[in-house]
Design a protein around this motif. Structure first.
Motif, PDB file in Angstrom:
ATOM      1  N   SER A 183       0.738  -1.348   0.105  1.00  0.00           N
ATOM      2  CA  SER A 183       0.140  -0.079   0.240  1.00  0.00           C
ATOM      3  C   SER A 183       0.976   1.317  -0.213  1.00  0.00           C
ATOM      4  N   GLY A 184       1.990   1.203   0.703  1.00  0.00           N
ATOM      5  CA  GLY A 184       2.644   2.566   1.010  1.00  0.00           C
ATOM      6  C   GLY A 184       3.470   2.717  -0.469  1.00  0.00           C
ATOM      7  N   GLY A 185       4.076   1.591  -0.994  1.00  0.00           N
ATOM      8  CA  GLY A 185       4.761   1.667  -2.062  1.00  0.00           C
ATOM      9  C   GLY A 185       4.022   2.219  -3.356  1.00  0.00           C
ATOM     10  N   VAL A 186       2.824   1.546  -3.446  1.00  0.00           N
ATOM     11  CA  VAL A 186       2.115   1.823  -4.605  1.00  0.00           C
ATOM     12  C   VAL A 186       1.471   3.230  -4.488  1.00  0.00           C
ATOM     13  N   ARG A 187       1.092   3.729  -3.160  1.00  0.00           N
ATOM     14  CA  ARG A 187       0.751   5.151  -3.359  1.00  0.00           C
ATOM     15  C   ARG A 187       1.662   6.150  -3.673  1.00  0.00           C
ATOM     16  N   ALA A 188       3.130   5.924  -2.879  1.00  0.00           N
ATOM     17  CA  ALA A 188       3.962   6.643  -3.205  1.00  0.00           C
ATOM     18  C   ALA A 188       4.288   6.690  -5.017  1.00  0.00           C
ATOM     19  N   ALA A 189       4.422   5.705  -5.399  1.00  0.00           N
ATOM     20  CA  ALA A 189       4.631   5.670  -6.859  1.00  0.00           C
ATOM     21  C   ALA A 189       3.589   6.264  -7.608  1.00  0.00           C
ATOM     22  N   ARG A 190       2.533   6.186  -7.418  1.00  0.00           N
ATOM     23  CA  ARG A 190       1.263   6.703  -8.166  1.00  0.00           C
ATOM     24  C   ARG A 190       1.396   8.390  -8.189  1.00  0.00           C
ATOM     25  N   VAL A 222       8.769   6.596 -13.046  1.00  0.00           N
ATOM     26  CA  VAL A 222       8.625   5.744 -11.742  1.00  0.00           C
ATOM     27  C   VAL A 222       8.713   4.395 -12.226  1.00  0.00           C
ATOM     28  N   ARG A 223       9.451   3.785 -11.638  1.00  0.00           N
ATOM     29  CA  ARG A 223       9.398   2.127 -11.628  1.00  0.00           C
ATOM     30  C   ARG A 223       9.142   1.549 -10.399  1.00  0.00           C
ATOM     31  N   ILE A 224       8.323   0.313 -10.297  1.00  0.00           N
ATOM     32  CA  ILE A 224       8.079  -0.216  -8.719  1.00  0.00           C
ATOM     33  C   ILE A 224       8.371  -1.510  -9.307  1.00  0.00           C
ATOM     34  N   ALA A 225       9.201  -2.412  -8.091  1.00  0.00           N
ATOM     35  CA  ALA A 225       9.344  -3.603  -8.207  1.00  0.00           C
ATOM     36  C   ALA A 225       8.842  -4.374  -7.059  1.00  0.00           C
ATOM     37  N   GLU A 226       8.117  -5.485  -7.358  1.00  0.00           N
ATOM     38  CA  GLU A 226       7.314  -6.459  -6.649  1.00  0.00           C
ATOM     39  C   GLU A 226       7.483  -7.885  -7.101  1.00  0.00           C
ATOM     40  N   GLU A 227       8.289  -8.840  -6.159  1.00  0.00           N
ATOM     41  CA  GLU A 227       8.541  -9.952  -6.570  1.00  0.00           C
ATOM     42  C   GLU A 227       7.578 -10.983  -6.120  1.00  0.00           C
ATOM     43  N   TYR A 228       6.252 -10.791  -5.545  1.00  0.00           N
ATOM     44  CA  TYR A 228       5.528 -11.452  -5.284  1.00  0.00           C
ATOM     45  C   TYR A 228       3.971 -11.000  -5.768  1.00  0.00           C
ATOM     46  N   ARG A 229       3.241 -10.450  -5.149  1.00  0.00           N
ATOM     47  CA  ARG A 229       1.926  -9.825  -5.506  1.00  0.00           C
ATOM     48  C   ARG A 229       1.772  -8.419  -5.159  1.00  0.00           C
ATOM     49  N   LEU A 230       1.131  -7.523  -6.106  1.00  0.00           N
ATOM     50  CA  LEU A 230       0.994  -6.427  -5.623  1.00  0.00           C
ATOM     51  C   LEU A 230      -0.268  -6.284  -4.912  1.00  0.00           C
ATOM     52  N   GLY A 251      -5.823  -6.737  -9.061  1.00  0.00           N
ATOM     53  CA  GLY A 251      -5.769  -6.094 -10.366  1.00  0.00           C
ATOM     54  C   GLY A 251      -6.219  -4.529 -10.388  1.00  0.00           C
ATOM     55  N   ALA A 252      -6.974  -4.288  -9.383  1.00  0.00           N
ATOM     56  CA  ALA A 252      -7.234  -2.791  -9.172  1.00  0.00           C
ATOM     57  C   ALA A 252      -5.941  -2.009  -8.729  1.00  0.00           C
ATOM     58  N   TYR A 253      -4.920  -2.461  -7.885  1.00  0.00           N
ATOM     59  CA  TYR A 253      -3.715  -1.882  -7.853  1.00  0.00           C
ATOM     60  C   TYR A 253      -2.946  -1.812  -8.941  1.00  0.00           C
ATOM     61  N   ARG A 254      -2.920  -2.880  -9.840  1.00  0.00           N
ATOM     62  CA  ARG A 254      -2.117  -3.073 -11.131  1.00  0.00           C
ATOM     63  C   ARG A 254      -2.715  -1.889 -12.138  1.00  0.00           C
ATOM     64  N   GLY A 292       0.948   5.625 -15.252  1.00  0.00           N
ATOM     65  CA  GLY A 292       2.267   5.575 -15.823  1.00  0.00           C
ATOM     66  C   GLY A 292       3.498   5.215 -15.061  1.00  0.00           C
ATOM     67  N   VAL A 293       3.116   4.131 -14.146  1.00  0.00           N
ATOM     68  CA  VAL A 293       4.163   3.465 -13.472  1.00  0.00           C
ATOM     69  C   VAL A 293       4.607   2.419 -14.073  1.00  0.00           C
ATOM     70  N   GLU A 294       5.967   2.262 -14.570  1.00  0.00           N
ATOM     71  CA  GLU A 294       6.421   0.794 -14.825  1.00  0.00           C
ATOM     72  C   GLU A 294       6.431  -0.294 -13.838  1.00  0.00           C
ATOM     73  N   ILE A 295       5.732  -1.341 -13.863  1.00  0.00           N
ATOM     74  CA  ILE A 295       5.839  -2.440 -12.867  1.00  0.00           C
ATOM     75  C   ILE A 295       6.965  -3.462 -13.421  1.00  0.00           C
ATOM     76  N   VAL A 296       7.792  -3.636 -12.289  1.00  0.00           N
ATOM     77  CA  VAL A 296       8.781  -4.826 -12.648  1.00  0.00           C
ATOM     78  C   VAL A 296       8.382  -5.932 -11.816  1.00  0.00           C
ATOM     79  N   PRO A 297       7.873  -7.048 -12.215  1.00  0.00           N
ATOM     80  CA  PRO A 297       7.857  -8.268 -11.193  1.00  0.00           C
ATOM     81  C   PRO A 297       9.114  -9.123 -10.933  1.00  0.00           C
ATOM     82  N   GLN A 298       9.876  -8.535 -10.174  1.00  0.00           N
ATOM     83  CA  GLN A 298      11.125  -9.087 -10.059  1.00  0.00           C
ATOM     84  C   GLN A 298      11.530  -8.642  -8.595  1.00  0.00           C
ATOM     85  N   ARG A 299      12.457  -9.224  -8.098  1.00  0.00           N
ATOM     86  CA  ARG A 299      13.180  -8.882  -6.809  1.00  0.00           C
ATOM     87  C   ARG A 299      14.398  -7.883  -6.991  1.00  0.00           C
TER      88      ARG A 299
END
Length: 467
Positions: A15-22, A31-39, A97-100, A107-114
């Motif tokens: 929640s904190g990272g997503v809000r900051a990114a948006r 902005v890019r955001i990395a999440e290795e598990y699930r948003l 899905g809503a978070y994504r 316009g945030v780029e999502i990186v599905p990695q650690r």
């Protein structure tokens, strides 16, 4: 050309990272955001959201029982754990899905990695690629504390695994006495499990008002939950029947599952913080200033990973403040001093402000107002559960500095109380507010008599005419 690949790289899609990114992206940042598990992070994926769904499920048993007193005949009820799990999973998938979608629309780029920090302005991804960033924000949250060093620890589960058990345990031993342990104890008992809570101390919910702690113990025991104080688990063994739990006083308990809920710790292991020179507390939390900035000027941190106030709304607000301050030219800081909090046990708890013990330790002179009553619903349902409310007032200026509730709808009530206290409401403000009758909440504006700890009248607010 800018020497950095991005303006902001966020590690952690909670929640904190997503809000900051948006918000940073809305200010024009790359902005890019990395999440290795699930948003969605702990709250959405394996924390407060699925747990609250479980709480709702557990309360239907009480409602079915209560219905008889109101003329309803409810027969043939049954509960199916796989149905609850499947429906919960669908809702979590929808929220993820809503978070994504919100990130992508921003316009945030999502990186599905650690991602691991390799320097003040650089991170390395799991695929070996590296990204440079003007700023790095760490929002990796917390994780269950696995520090219980006992034989058979691997046979126990945490709150993470509880949401994915293939079947409802007929019996469970839970070690811990914080809100996570007690919420699961309460909801599992409501769903029909035989629950035993094991705690090394002599009271539940450390840090809460003493009267709330005592009343919750009585309510949980009345619900059939066994509370074992002054003991801990020494070992866990696997048997054909489930788990054999040996306590440090020599007793042995048998259960289908053992849940270890002895707290959570900041999720900072393997993030690269030490290599980057980021200062950590002894418990592994990231040290930050009021602006969420670490000792490394380009690295910030928000949420549970800082171990300030570990609640989702706090992480969201910290992320927002960071983005506005760094990228929006609108600096502001988060006030952590007055935070409404709920514990979704049965009955639930709602608190905001100081406990009586905290206020007295500060040397304040207090007026205490409190009530203990049987709610109107219980007069026909036959439920023995009661409602307790306590208002703490500073004599110096008549300010309400603490409100503590235990009973049905306490969480909903305390949110509104939090608004009044945020704007500095006095007891006189409470007193001149008209009561909404019949309701439990009206007691907050009709209390006139001061009490000490040994002086508490028996009342029944909702079942007594306002005369």
């Amino acid at each position: 050309m800018d020497k950095f690949d991005v303006d902001l790289f966020v590690i952690g899609g909670g929640s904190g990272g997503v809000r900051a990114a948006r918000i940073a992206a809305s200010h024009g940042a790359r902005v890019r955001i990395a999440e290795e598990y699930r948003l969605g992070g702990t709250c959405v994926i394996r924390g407060c959201v699925p747990k609250k769904l479980f709480v709702y499920a557990s309360r239907f048993a009480h409602e079915f029982t209560a219905a008889a007193g109101f003329g309803w005949t409810v027969e043939g009820t049954s509960f199916d754990w796989p149905t609850l799990i499947a429906n919960k999973d669908r809702e979590i998938e929808r929220l993820e899905g809503a978070y994504r979608g919100n990130l992508e629309r921003s316009g945030v780029e999502i990186v599905p990695q650690r991602a691991v920090i390799t320097g003040p302005n650089e991170v390395e991804l799991a695929d070996g690629s590296r990204v440079t960033a003007r700023y790095i924000l760490v929002a990796t949250g917390g994780r269950p504390n696995l520090g219980l060093d006992i034989p058979g620890r691997e046979l126990g589960i945490t709150s993470n695994e509880m949401f994915h058990l293939p079947r409802l345990p007929a019996s469970i031993v839970i070690q811990g006495a914080g809100y996570i342990a007690l919420e699961f104890a309460s909801l599992l008992a409501g769903l029909g499990s035989k629950v035993t809570v094991v705690h090394r101390g002599d009271k539940l919910l450390r840090g809460f008002d003493e009267e709330i702690r005592e009343r919750l113990s009585k309510e949980l025991e009345a619900a059939g939950i066994a509370l074992e104080f002054g003991v801990t688990i020494d070992s866990i063994d696997a048997t054909d029947q489930g788990r054999r739990v040996r306590l440090n006083d020599g007793r042995v308990l048998l259960a289908d599952e053992v849940m270890l809920a002895i707290g959570r710790v900041p999720n900072t292991v393997g993030v690269g913080l030490e290599a980057a020179g980021v200062q950590l507390n002894p418990n592994g939390a990231i040290v930050v200033d009021e602006n969420s900035r670490t000792n490394i000027p380009s690295i910030y941190a928000v949420g549970d990973v800082t171990d300030r106030v570990n609640l989702t709304p706090i992480a969201i607000r910290e992320g927002h403040a960071f983005a506005d301050t760094v990228f929006g030219g609108k600096p502001w800081v988060v006030d952590h001093s007055l935070v409404p909090t709920a514990v979704f046990t049965e009955p639930e708890i709602g608190v905001v402000g100081l406990t009586e013990e905290e206020a007295r330790a500060q040397g304040r002179r207090l007026d205490i107002y409190k009530t203990d009553f049987r709610p109107m619903k219980a007069t026909l349902s036959g439920s023995p559960s009661r409602v307790f409310m306590k208002i703490i007032v500073d004599q110096k200026d008549d300010k309400v500095i603490g409100v503590h509730l235990i009973g049905e709808a306490s969480a909903e009530i305390i949110q509104i109380v939090g608004i009044t206290m945020t704007v500095g409401a006095t007891k006189a403000d409470f007193d001149r507010t008209l009561a909404l009758h019949p309701s439990a909440a009206e007691e907050l504006v009709t209390l006139r008599t001061k009490h000490d700890s040994s002086d508490l009248p028996e009342q029944s607010a909702e079942s007594t005419p306002a005369i």
